[in-house]
Design a protein around this motif. Sequence first.
Motif, PDB file in Angstrom:
ATOM      1  N   GLY A  57      47.614  25.823  22.390  1.00  0.00           N
ATOM      2  CA  GLY A  57      47.888  26.920  23.296  1.00  0.00           C
ATOM      3  C   GLY A  57      48.712  28.001  22.630  1.00  0.00           C
ATOM      4  N   ASP A  58      48.681  29.185  23.213  1.00  0.00           N
ATOM      5  CA  ASP A  58      49.426  30.344  22.707  1.00  0.00           C
ATOM      6  C   ASP A  58      50.440  30.762  23.762  1.00  0.00           C
ATOM      7  N   PRO A  59      51.729  30.523  23.537  1.00  0.00           N
ATOM      8  CA  PRO A  59      52.733  30.821  24.576  1.00  0.00           C
ATOM      9  C   PRO A  59      52.795  32.293  24.956  1.00  0.00           C
ATOM     10  N   THR A  60      52.394  33.201  24.060  1.00  0.00           N
ATOM     11  CA  THR A  60      52.438  34.627  24.418  1.00  0.00           C
ATOM     12  C   THR A  60      51.438  34.944  25.523  1.00  0.00           C
ATOM     13  N   PHE A  65      49.793  36.484  31.441  1.00  0.00           N
ATOM     14  CA  PHE A  65      49.347  36.057  32.772  1.00  0.00           C
ATOM     15  C   PHE A  65      50.396  36.420  33.833  1.00  0.00           C
ATOM     16  N   TYR A  66      51.641  36.206  33.508  1.00  0.00           N
ATOM     17  CA  TYR A  66      52.715  36.509  34.465  1.00  0.00           C
ATOM     18  C   TYR A  66      52.736  38.003  34.791  1.00  0.00           C
ATOM     19  N   ARG A 105      46.615  25.638  29.294  1.00  0.00           N
ATOM     20  CA  ARG A 105      47.264  25.114  28.091  1.00  0.00           C
ATOM     21  C   ARG A 105      48.219  26.142  27.486  1.00  0.00           C
ATOM     22  N   HIS A 106      47.942  27.425  27.672  1.00  0.00           N
ATOM     23  CA  HIS A 106      48.845  28.449  27.155  1.00  0.00           C
ATOM     24  C   HIS A 106      50.175  28.424  27.918  1.00  0.00           C
ATOM     25  N   MET A 107      50.128  28.139  29.196  1.00  0.00           N
ATOM     26  CA  MET A 107      51.347  28.064  30.002  1.00  0.00           C
ATOM     27  C   MET A 107      52.127  26.797  29.669  1.00  0.00           C
ATOM     28  N   GLN A 108      51.382  25.734  29.357  1.00  0.00           N
ATOM     29  CA  GLN A 108      52.039  24.516  28.907  1.00  0.00           C
ATOM     30  C   GLN A 108      52.744  24.752  27.578  1.00  0.00           C
ATOM     31  N   ALA A 109      52.106  25.532  26.690  1.00  0.00           N
ATOM     32  CA  ALA A 109      52.715  25.827  25.387  1.00  0.00           C
ATOM     33  C   ALA A 109      53.993  26.633  25.556  1.00  0.00           C
ATOM     34  N   PRO A 113      60.295  27.507  32.836  1.00  0.00           N
ATOM     35  CA  PRO A 113      60.197  27.379  34.299  1.00  0.00           C
ATOM     36  C   PRO A 113      59.312  28.449  34.917  1.00  0.00           C
ATOM     37  N   ILE A 114      59.347  29.666  34.385  1.00  0.00           N
ATOM     38  CA  ILE A 114      58.510  30.741  34.925  1.00  0.00           C
ATOM     39  C   ILE A 114      57.041  30.422  34.718  1.00  0.00           C
ATOM     40  N   ALA A 115      56.693  29.922  33.536  1.00  0.00           N
ATOM     41  CA  ALA A 115      55.298  29.574  33.253  1.00  0.00           C
ATOM     42  C   ALA A 115      54.828  28.450  34.168  1.00  0.00           C
ATOM     43  N   ARG A 116      55.687  27.455  34.394  1.00  0.00           N
ATOM     44  CA  ARG A 116      55.312  26.351  35.283  1.00  0.00           C
ATOM     45  C   ARG A 116      55.116  26.847  36.709  1.00  0.00           C
TER      46      ARG A 116
END
Length: 572
Positions: A57-60, A65-66, A105-109, A113-116
């Motif tokens: 995944g790519d955290p950026t 998405f947010y 998977r990017h949000m998991q990476a 807390p914001i991504a979750r």
Amino acid sequence: MARDLHADRARLALFVTQFGWHRLRTRLMAHPLFPWRSTSVPVPSRLLFAPHDLRTGDPTRASEFYAGRFAFAGKVVLTDGVSPFEVEPPSREWAEELMSFAWLRHMQAAGTPIARANARALVGDWIGMRGHRMPIASSPEVMARRVISWLTQSPLVLQDADPSFHRRFIRSLTSQVRMLANIGADARDGRPRLACALALAFASLCMADQTRLMKLAQKRLVDELDRQILADGGHASRNPGMLVEVLLDLLPLRQCFGARHMPPPPALLNAIDRMMPMLRFFRHVDGAFAHFNGMGPTPADWLATVLAYDDARGRPLSNAPYSGYQRMEAAGTVLIADTGAPPPMPLSHEAHAGCLSFEMSAGRNRIVVNCGMPATAREEWRAVARQTAAHSTATVEETSSCRFVTGGALMRLCGTPILEGPAELHVDRSERGGADVLRASHDGYARRFGIIHQRSWRLSPDGARVDGEDLFRVAQGEEFSADQPSGYAIRFHLHPAVQPSRASDGHSVILKLPDGDRWAFAAPDSAVTIEESIMLAAGSGPRRTAQLVITGQAREVPRVAWTFVRAKSVKG
């Protein structure tokens, strides 16, 4: 000829009838009013564990998405505060990516807390909107990918979730698994049907209380693996990229059986063992896969992940007769050739007309390539990429060696399978003077033009020379008639990093490689031209490149000899 035509029509009619029936049955059973509860899948008391997602995944992307920016399949949508599931999708590919939820998977990476919270909110939006009833979301393959994504990312979505959301998530997941159990067998053959079997297998192991589902899922998985993974480890679609895609699911599934202290089905273990050597078969020295039958840019990170599970790490195979490919290798020079017939019609939706095409590399430099398929905007390029002219082989009368469904009601009904292609192929492998020699022929042009195309390759033991020959002969073994159409064009598409310059004799081209090495291409009895081409499967998107082209009339010059030879190094 008439008998063959009638046989083709009968085969096509049977395929269209079967395909149409499966499609109608799938739509009916996916409809909310249809009583499709023939397979019981109880709501589990809990999820036992989450499978490991091997896709990086790519955290950026989570930040995008947010912010309401959703980029899939080469298209970007700005949601401006509304749910992405409410906007008009810019393409079907974009909608399929969105509805598959593989982007979780990017949000998991990101792991924040914001991504979750955002992941949970988006899943909640989809459940609240009854997303499973949307036409694209209810297609079997998209549903299968979504089930696997929800299972693998369930810790992300369910962490800190309230009991109400937890119940809604489990019920929605169960409803989709139940639907897959009923419509998965009617999914389009190939990857879609295998994805459905994989999703059911994951669900049966990860969801509690699924004894009956486990038996059904394992039977379907074994049936599909036995049918789709060939004896030499290739996939029945003949697309090399399918090996990576399938192994990214099979390897975690094998771990799931271990987590449940259950032995995996022998068919699963055998499939993995057969597929691993084929990964090496299709690789050039630089790590890129050869571009055959729908292969796009090599997903380097995913491939590296899969190869980490390869315990053998031996020399690649040289002969893959069931998959229809041959590999020649000497002193760092690699040649991979397509010597197989098209896959069966139900599996041919992505297959290309590239029979007797080849790719060649020297060290870490790819020299001859096929155009391949792009990673995005595949629908826009598919018709071009599948043509024989997009491959390093010969065309006759500027036509392809295969005929495709290309438009009209037939395409809307059954997609874009191959209607007709090479049926009789001959492949001979030998050694001569210490050199590896490969000769192959196909009849893809026999019905329309009465011509058989034969090609041979000879790779010297020191890897410094490849001698080739293209031969065009009358199918019945007679002489060419004066009015018989017999124009041919032999193409060698070059990698974008190769710089060609034509020699003054008109028969030779000097090829400068990125590391300073020089190779020469020569066709002593033919004029060689340099023309524009495009490499669709470049990692950064389609790139301009060049191709070497030899043209002629088979009734006048039926035999064309050509050679690639390492010239000299000008490093430094």
